[in-house]
Scaffold this motif. Structure first.
Motif, PDB file in Angstrom:
ATOM      1  N   THR A  81      -5.181  -5.339 -11.295  1.00 38.74           N
ATOM      2  CA  THR A  81      -6.631  -5.160 -11.229  1.00 38.74           C
ATOM      3  C   THR A  81      -7.174  -5.821  -9.969  1.00 38.74           C
ATOM      4  OG1 THR A  81      -6.631  -5.371 -13.608  1.00 38.74           O
ATOM      5  CG2 THR A  81      -8.757  -5.413 -12.530  1.00 38.74           C
ATOM      6  N   ALA A  82      -6.671  -7.027  -9.704  1.00 38.56           N
ATOM      7  CA  ALA A  82      -7.103  -7.724  -8.497  1.00 38.56           C
ATOM      8  C   ALA A  82      -6.760  -6.899  -7.272  1.00 38.56           C
ATOM      9  CB  ALA A  82      -6.441  -9.100  -8.421  1.00 38.56           C
ATOM     10  N   ALA A  83      -5.585  -6.260  -7.293  1.00 35.77           N
ATOM     11  CA  ALA A  83      -5.196  -5.443  -6.149  1.00 35.77           C
ATOM     12  C   ALA A  83      -6.189  -4.301  -5.959  1.00 35.77           C
ATOM     13  CB  ALA A  83      -3.783  -4.905  -6.361  1.00 35.77           C
ATOM     14  N   ALA A  84      -6.608  -3.682  -7.075  1.00 35.64           N
ATOM     15  CA  ALA A  84      -7.578  -2.590  -6.978  1.00 35.64           C
ATOM     16  C   ALA A  84      -8.883  -3.090  -6.386  1.00 35.64           C
ATOM     17  CB  ALA A  84      -7.820  -1.995  -8.360  1.00 35.64           C
ATOM     18  N   ILE A  85      -9.328  -4.245  -6.841  1.00 39.02           N
ATOM     19  CA  ILE A  85     -10.594  -4.778  -6.330  1.00 39.02           C
ATOM     20  C   ILE A  85     -10.474  -5.086  -4.842  1.00 39.02           C
ATOM     21  CG2 ILE A  85     -12.235  -6.662  -6.537  1.00 39.02           C
ATOM     22  CD1 ILE A  85     -11.463  -6.798  -9.501  1.00 39.02           C
ATOM     23  N   VAL A  86      -9.323  -5.651  -4.464  1.00 38.69           N
ATOM     24  CA  VAL A  86      -9.123  -5.964  -3.055  1.00 38.69           C
ATOM     25  C   VAL A  86      -9.121  -4.687  -2.218  1.00 38.69           C
ATOM     26  CG1 VAL A  86      -7.456  -6.860  -1.406  1.00 38.69           C
ATOM     27  CG2 VAL A  86      -7.945  -8.131  -3.461  1.00 38.69           C
ATOM     28  N   LEU A  87      -8.521  -3.629  -2.782  1.00 42.30           N
ATOM     29  CA  LEU A  87      -8.521  -2.342  -2.065  1.00 42.30           C
ATOM     30  C   LEU A  87      -9.962  -1.891  -1.819  1.00 42.30           C
ATOM     31  CD1 LEU A  87      -6.987   0.033  -0.903  1.00 42.30           C
ATOM     32  CD2 LEU A  87      -6.981   1.071  -3.159  1.00 42.30           C
ATOM     33  N   MET A  88     -10.803  -2.039  -2.821  1.00 42.25           N
ATOM     34  CA  MET A  88     -12.212  -1.666  -2.652  1.00 42.25           C
ATOM     35  C   MET A  88     -12.855  -2.481  -1.534  1.00 42.25           C
ATOM     36  SD  MET A  88     -14.060  -0.887  -6.182  1.00 42.25           S
ATOM     37  CE  MET A  88     -13.485  -2.198  -7.209  1.00 42.25           C
TER      38      MET A  88
END
Lengths: 140, 803
Positions: free
Chosen positions: A44-51
């Motif tokens: 999830t953190a990776a997704a947020i960082v991608l954003m």
């Protein structure tokens, strides 16, 4: 991280949804299959960082008004809280329990108190990972 | 059982509500009114136990905490812990009522104040009801921490911060000593439980560790109870708000050391070292405290030194009382049982009169804005009620009738007279010193009590010296000291009610082997014209003479050279230590990351390699290994190529990407070895760290191919090869050894035990839940650390730009 990268943005729009869904799947599945709070939280953190990478910190922060430091703290509190819950029933600290319930749509479902503990783990991981990355990237 | 724990932990549980009560309701109702509910309800709950405990019953409750290590919160209630429990919650209730009027609703950060106070209360209750040595230690340190927070409550003041630090340094130092002593006790008795150790005394007496354990534990007790020469933290702790001083630093926390000594009397009592240290240091403290109190001009400092002195008195009584364990049941034993009884009695009395005196000082400070006796005087006419309370408390402390201090002071004189002809432990030679020191110290005590009362309330009233208009304190502030003052008088007239229900059970707990009957320890105000009464009359006569002539000699005492005080030695020692350690640290903390990595890696190699070699740990055994497949060979080749690319890359992006290639290859290995959880984790971790690296490299200068000197490169080569070699050898040896039964079979039952088909997750959240909980706590703290470091740097840079 201000750049006008059309390809990255277009991909990110779709990819974030997929990653978030997958991380939720990983998280929920952790009890019986590979996955769990740590992996779910980290992806999830990776997704947020991608954003953040593709849309810029300001824009994302406008839309996700969340203090990730508080999120991490809440996660730790939840984890400790489930630990103390066991004590109230006269069990040792951090005793986890589980049981089978017959739910309307899902049929026979196993519910475990470990999932609440795992939620705490996930929140702590998301909060800390995003917090560290944001702190470092804001340091100009 | 659960009710007991809910009550004992109520302060901690309630503390969670305090911020909300403060935020939403403080404007209407002072937060203190809600907090008052906590000690009051616990007090009432504990009062219900009095009849049962008085008739000799004890209660034991166990709450599992970490059963696999034998750590349970075993609570044990006997007379001693009940007495302390009542004091903690009783005085606590009064102090909170007082604080409601003392602490301004508008100006003060009340939520902080009450959370710290509740934390202290909970820790103290946990301490006195704990039978488990390590749990007791945990609560003990928690009282030090909460005391630190409360002393530094007004943290903008320099004095508060320094006082708090001093208190913490000294009490935690003692705490560590105590921990060492406890561990020795646990080793000797082979149990964590105090009661089991007492029951198993034969194994401990004569053990080689008996004396070291005794010394270590006494270090803890003496630092906490401000005994000579550790007492210097207590006067500085007076920077705390007055309710705190009267609660922590006179009535409860400083008595934790007394509690510990009392608790340990059945174990150590009867040995000469214990007697001489406890009674001797107690007497020295009594004299030192009373002498130093005379020099003080600040009322709170005067009371602080008087507290030190009174604690010394109680301590010496406990020391004398420990002779009862030596003599055992019999006539001589009973004589010294009475001394222990006097200790418990004076402990109770001290809480009543000293608590009220502190509150009086708080009132004076609050109403006049001054605490210095050189500016005060004549307050008798403006504050008659406060004066009356001060008179009661002060006379009781001086040991005058009809106040409770008289009774316990007489018993103290009786005890020192008895001990002077006990005839053991070398007492026949210097035993006479006991009554002499006690008597001299009592004279000084009398004098400073008179100074306290009459310099503040007597003499001419000079309003021009005060900063504000003075009037009597509001009723709410007077309630608590009035209640304490009434107790002082009531106990004088009905001492045996208190004795029968509270003090004798406590005595039975301290001296379990002694047959104690109410007849032996009957308190009476009048017992004929005996030595004790003559001593008291002497104290009053000489004390009055000294007080009348105080002006002439007290100035001489105030000129005592600063360089010879204990505080001076403490300051010198502290700054010396800071300087030494700074110069030592500067020698290796160069600020160069490369140096730090060199230290870390060389220690790593040195420790592991030497233990591998010394313990003959290298054992490489390939016989049980599976065959190497073609995939593995391919992966290893890819990894080697990636690793070399990192080394030879000419720009950073390439280096980072090849490093993550290396990481992904490792996760492929996990896939081949059928560890999907590990593979997933490794993959996500690689992804996130790559982003992190990219962010960090933004700050670094461009990579340049500069030609470094040969020694520089050689050091790097040696260290990296050594680290690689160590890890490889370690991994191969770990594979080659089969030292223990594998524990895999336990985890294979994950489905039955935790209802989880995924063993890895069951381990994480259930079997090793404790680890995970602490890990995420560490993770969060590290995250906050990064945030603070980065943001402080940004802020500092911003400030520099403004300049």
């Amino acid at each position: 991280m201000k750049s006008n990268n059309v390809i990255l943005r277009s991909v990110a729009r779709v990819a974030v949804v997929i990653i978030l869904t997958f991380s939720f799947y990983l998280f929920m599945n952790g009890h019986h299959n590979p996955g769990g709070g740590f992996i779910g939280g980290l992806s999830t953190a990776a997704a947020i960082v991608l954003m953040y990478i593709s849309f810029g910190i300001e824009k994302v922060s406008e839309n996700i008004r969340m203090d990730f430091r508080k999120l991490a703290a809440i996660g730790v509190l939840i984890a400790i809280g489930t630990g103390t819950a066991g004590v109230l029933f006269g069990k040792p600290f951090l005793t986890q329990t589980f049981g089978h319930f017959d739910l309307p749509i899902f049929g026979d479902t196993e519910l475990a108190s470990a999932i609440i503990f795992d939620t705490g783990v996930a929140l702590a991981v998301i909060g800390t990972a995003v917090n560290i990355i944001l702190s470092i990237s804001e340091d100009r | 059982m659960i009710t007991f724990y809910i009550f004992i932990f109520l302060p901690f549980l309630f503390a969670f509500l305090v911020p909300f009560l403060y935020k939403y309701l403080n404007r209407q109702v002072h937060t203190g009114w809600f907090v008052l509910f906590v000690p009051l309800s616990i007090f009432i709950y504990l009062v219900e136990y009095i009849p049962a405990v008085a008739s000799g019953a004890t209660f034991e409750y166990t709450l599992s905490w970490i059963p696999s290590f034998g750590i349970d919160i075993t609570s044990y209630m006997d007379g001693l812990s009940l007495l302390f429990g009542l004091l903690i919650t009783g005085v606590g209730s009064l102090v909170i009522i007082y604080s409601i009027y003392y602490m301004s609703k508008v100006r003060e950060a009340l939520h902080n104040f009450y959370i710290y106070l509740l934390m202290f209360m909970g820790a103290m209750l946990g301490l006195v009801f704990s039978d488990h040595l390590l749990v007791l230690y945990g609560f003990w340190e928690l009282t030090s921490v909460s005391s630190f927070l409360l002393i530094a409550y007004w943290y903008e003041r320099k004095g508060s911060r320094q006082g708090a630090l001093k208190a913490l340094l000294i009490t935690v130092l003692g705490g560590f000593g105590m921990l060492a002593g406890f561990i020795m006790l646990i080793m000797m008795g082979d149990t964590f439980s105090i009661r089991e150790i007492i029951a198993n005394m034969d194994a401990i007496q004569g053990h080689a560790l008996f004396i070291p354990a005794l010394l270590c534990i006494l270090l803890g007790a003496f630092t906490k109870s401000a005994q000579f020469p550790f007492g210097i933290w207590l006067p500085d702790a007076m920077e705390a708000p007055t309710p705190v001083s009267s609660y922590l630093h006179s009535a409860t926390m400083v008595k934790a050391g007394i509690y510990l000594v009392a608790r340990m009397t059945p174990i150590f009592g009867g040995s000469a070292v214990w007697f001489w240290l406890v009674a001797g240091i107690g007497l020295v403290t009594l004299l030192y405290g009373s002498l130093t109190a005379l020099r003080q001009t600040d009322l709170k400092a005067l009371l602080a030194y008087s507290t030190i002195s009174q604690l010394g008195l109680i301590m010496s009584l406990l020391g004398i009382g420990s002779l009862a364990v030596y003599f055992g049941p019999g006539e001589t034993g009973t004589v010294f049982t009475v001394a222990t009884f006097a200790a418990v009695f004076h402990l109770f009395n001290h809480s009543t009169f000293k608590g009220s005196l502190f509150m009086v000082v708080g009132i004076i400070d609050h109403e006049t804005g001054r605490r210095d006796i050189r500016y005060l005087g004549g307050l008798m006419q403006v504050m008659p009620i406060t004066f009356t309370i001060a008179l009661i408390g002060g006379f009781s402390m001086a040991g005058l009738p009809p106040f409770n201090g008289f009774l316990s002071k007489e018993m103290f004189f009786a005890a020192v007279n008895d001990v002077s002809h006990a005839g053991i432990f070398g007492l026949n030679k210097i035993g006479m010193l006991f009554p002499i020191i006690a008597w001299v110290a009592s004279i000084f005590t009398f004098v400073y009590c008179m100074i306290f009362i009459f310099k503040t309330f007597g003499g001419a009233y000079r309003p021009e010296r005060l900063t504000r208009e003075v009037h009597e304190a509001p009723l709410g502030m007077l309630i608590s000291p009035i209640i304490l003052g009434l107790l002082v008088i009531l106990i004088f007239f009905f001492p045996n009610v208190l004795g029968e229900y509270i003090l004798i059970p406590a005595l039975t707990a301290i001296l379990p082997g002694m047959p104690i009957s109410g007849h032996d320890v009957k308190i009476s105000a009048w017992h004929g014209l005996n030595t004790e009464l003559i001593m008291t009359i002497g104290v009053v006569v000489i004390g009055l003479l000294l007080f009348r002539t105080a002006r002439r000699w007290i100035q001489v005492m105030r000129n005592y050279p600063q360089g010879l005080t204990l505080n001076h030695f403490y300051n010198q020692g502290l700054s010396g230590m800071e300087k030494r350690s700074a110069s030592l640290t500067d020698r290796y903390m160069t600020g160069s990351l490369r140096h730090y990595l060199i230290y870390i890696f060389s220690f790593f190699v040195l420790l592991l390699m030497s233990s591998l070699l010394l313990l003959h740990g290298i054992q490489i055994d390939f016989s049980n290994n599976a065959a190497i497949s073609i995939y593995e060979v391919g992966l290893v080749i890819a990894m080697i190529i990636a690793a070399f690319t990192v080394l030879l890359a000419s720009n950073r992006i390439l280096a980072i990407v090849s490093l993550s290639v290396l990481g992904y290859m490792v996760s492929m290995f996990f896939v081949i070895f059928r560890a999907p959880d590990l593979a997933l984790t490794q993959m996500v971790v690689e992804t996130v760290t790559t982003v992190l690296f990219l962010l960090c490299f933004y700050h670094l200068p461009k990579m340049t191919k500069k030609i470094e000197r040969i020694p520089f490169k050689l050091t790097n080569l040696v260290i990296s090869v050594a680290v690689g070699l160590t890890v490889t050898l370690l991994a191969l040896s770990a594979n080659g050894h089969k030292l223990f039964e594998p524990i895999t079979s336990f985890f294979e039952n994950a489905y039955e035990l935790a209802g989880a088909k995924n063993i890895v997750n069951a381990i994480l959240v259930d079997f090793r839940g404790f680890d995970t909980m602490l890990e995420i706590s560490v993770l969060t703290i590290a995250g906050l650390g990064v945030y603070i470091l980065v943001h402080q740097r940004v802020k500092r840079r911003g400030q520099r730009e403004i300049k």
